[in-house]
Design a protein around this motif. Structure first.
Motif, PDB file in Angstrom:
ATOM      1  N   SER A 154       5.395 -14.611   4.815  1.00 36.95           N
ATOM      2  CA  SER A 154       4.023 -14.864   4.331  1.00 36.95           C
ATOM      3  C   SER A 154       4.021 -13.434   5.299  1.00 36.95           C
ATOM      4  O   SER A 154       2.709 -13.022   4.421  1.00 36.95           O
ATOM      5  N   TRP A 155       3.628 -12.399   5.833  1.00 33.17           N
ATOM      6  CA  TRP A 155       3.321 -11.349   5.858  1.00 33.17           C
ATOM      7  C   TRP A 155       3.848 -10.165   4.985  1.00 33.17           C
ATOM      8  O   TRP A 155       2.830  -9.265   4.596  1.00 33.17           O
ATOM      9  N   LEU A 156       4.436 -10.263   4.408  1.00 29.23           N
ATOM     10  CA  LEU A 156       5.691  -9.184   3.272  1.00 29.23           C
ATOM     11  C   LEU A 156       5.376 -10.067   2.228  1.00 29.23           C
ATOM     12  O   LEU A 156       5.777  -9.146   1.286  1.00 29.23           O
ATOM     13  N   GLY A 157       4.801 -11.241   2.354  1.00 33.42           N
ATOM     14  CA  GLY A 157       4.647 -11.705   0.545  1.00 33.42           C
ATOM     15  C   GLY A 157       3.530 -11.389  -0.074  1.00 33.42           C
ATOM     16  O   GLY A 157       3.582 -10.379   1.037  1.00 33.42           O
ATOM     17  N   PRO A 158       3.382 -11.425  -1.547  1.00 35.13           N
ATOM     18  CA  PRO A 158       2.316 -10.854  -1.757  1.00 35.13           C
ATOM     19  C   PRO A 158       1.092 -10.929  -1.768  1.00 35.13           C
ATOM     20  O   PRO A 158       0.256 -10.252  -1.988  1.00 35.13           O
ATOM     21  N   MET A 187       0.227  -5.790  -0.494  1.00 30.39           N
ATOM     22  CA  MET A 187       0.851  -5.895   0.768  1.00 30.39           C
ATOM     23  C   MET A 187      -0.878  -4.951   1.237  1.00 30.39           C
ATOM     24  O   MET A 187      -0.229  -3.301   0.553  1.00 30.39           O
ATOM     25  N   SER A 188      -1.554  -5.660   1.677  1.00 28.91           N
ATOM     26  CA  SER A 188      -2.165  -4.574   1.994  1.00 28.91           C
ATOM     27  C   SER A 188      -2.477  -3.308   3.372  1.00 28.91           C
ATOM     28  O   SER A 188      -3.508  -2.111   3.744  1.00 28.91           O
ATOM     29  N   ASN A 189      -1.937  -4.331   4.006  1.00 26.60           N
ATOM     30  CA  ASN A 189      -1.972  -3.594   6.001  1.00 26.60           C
ATOM     31  C   ASN A 189      -0.656  -2.748   5.754  1.00 26.60           C
ATOM     32  O   ASN A 189       0.702  -2.863   5.494  1.00 26.60           O
ATOM     33  N   GLU A 190      -1.210  -1.204   6.097  1.00 23.32           N
ATOM     34  CA  GLU A 190       0.250  -0.208   6.577  1.00 23.32           C
ATOM     35  C   GLU A 190       1.057  -0.609   7.082  1.00 23.32           C
ATOM     36  O   GLU A 190       2.932  -0.489   7.053  1.00 23.32           O
ATOM     37  N   LEU A 191       0.966  -1.259   8.370  1.00 23.15           N
ATOM     38  CA  LEU A 191       2.247  -1.763   8.964  1.00 23.15           C
ATOM     39  C   LEU A 191       2.878  -2.667   8.132  1.00 23.15           C
ATOM     40  O   LEU A 191       4.612  -2.417   8.609  1.00 23.15           O
ATOM     41  N   ASN A 192       2.937  -3.855   7.232  1.00 22.05           N
ATOM     42  CA  ASN A 192       2.793  -4.545   6.685  1.00 22.05           C
ATOM     43  C   ASN A 192       4.209  -3.257   5.128  1.00 22.05           C
ATOM     44  O   ASN A 192       5.224  -3.864   5.368  1.00 22.05           O
ATOM     45  N   GLY A 214       0.349 -11.047   1.555  1.00 26.69           N
ATOM     46  CA  GLY A 214       0.984 -10.215   2.921  1.00 26.69           C
ATOM     47  C   GLY A 214      -0.252  -9.935   3.351  1.00 26.69           C
ATOM     48  O   GLY A 214      -1.088  -9.814   4.197  1.00 26.69           O
ATOM     49  N   ARG A 215      -0.225 -11.539   4.251  1.00 28.36           N
ATOM     50  CA  ARG A 215      -0.842 -11.875   5.197  1.00 28.36           C
ATOM     51  C   ARG A 215      -1.000 -11.047   6.696  1.00 28.36           C
ATOM     52  O   ARG A 215       0.305 -10.327   7.114  1.00 28.36           O
TER      53      ARG A 215
END
Length: 71
Positions: free
Chosen positions: A36-40, A1-6, A42-43
């Protein structure tokens, strides 16, 4: 996950014991969307959902206490 919020969302789910199903219901999306947001991969979480997520994961303070967030 690249997104800090994720990442913060995943941490909150773990610490609070909240399921992805419950989160999906609160955000009016399907569990597969949350997955999908929290998967490998990280959408990215849509900006339209950021405020709702922030209000869920924000530290809650008790009356007479100050909420402290060290992140």
């Amino acid at each position: 996950m690249s997104n800090e919020l994720n990442e913060r969302l995943q941490q909150w789910l773990t610490e609070s014991g909240t399921s992805r199903v419950t989160l999906a219901e609160h955000l009016h999306v399907g569990k597969r969307t949350v997955d999908s947001w929290l998967g490998p991969k990280g959408r990215p979480i849509p900006y339209a959902k950021h405020a709702a997520i922030e209000s869920l994961i924000a530290p809650k303070s008790l009356p007479g206490h100050i909420a402290v967030n060290f992140h």
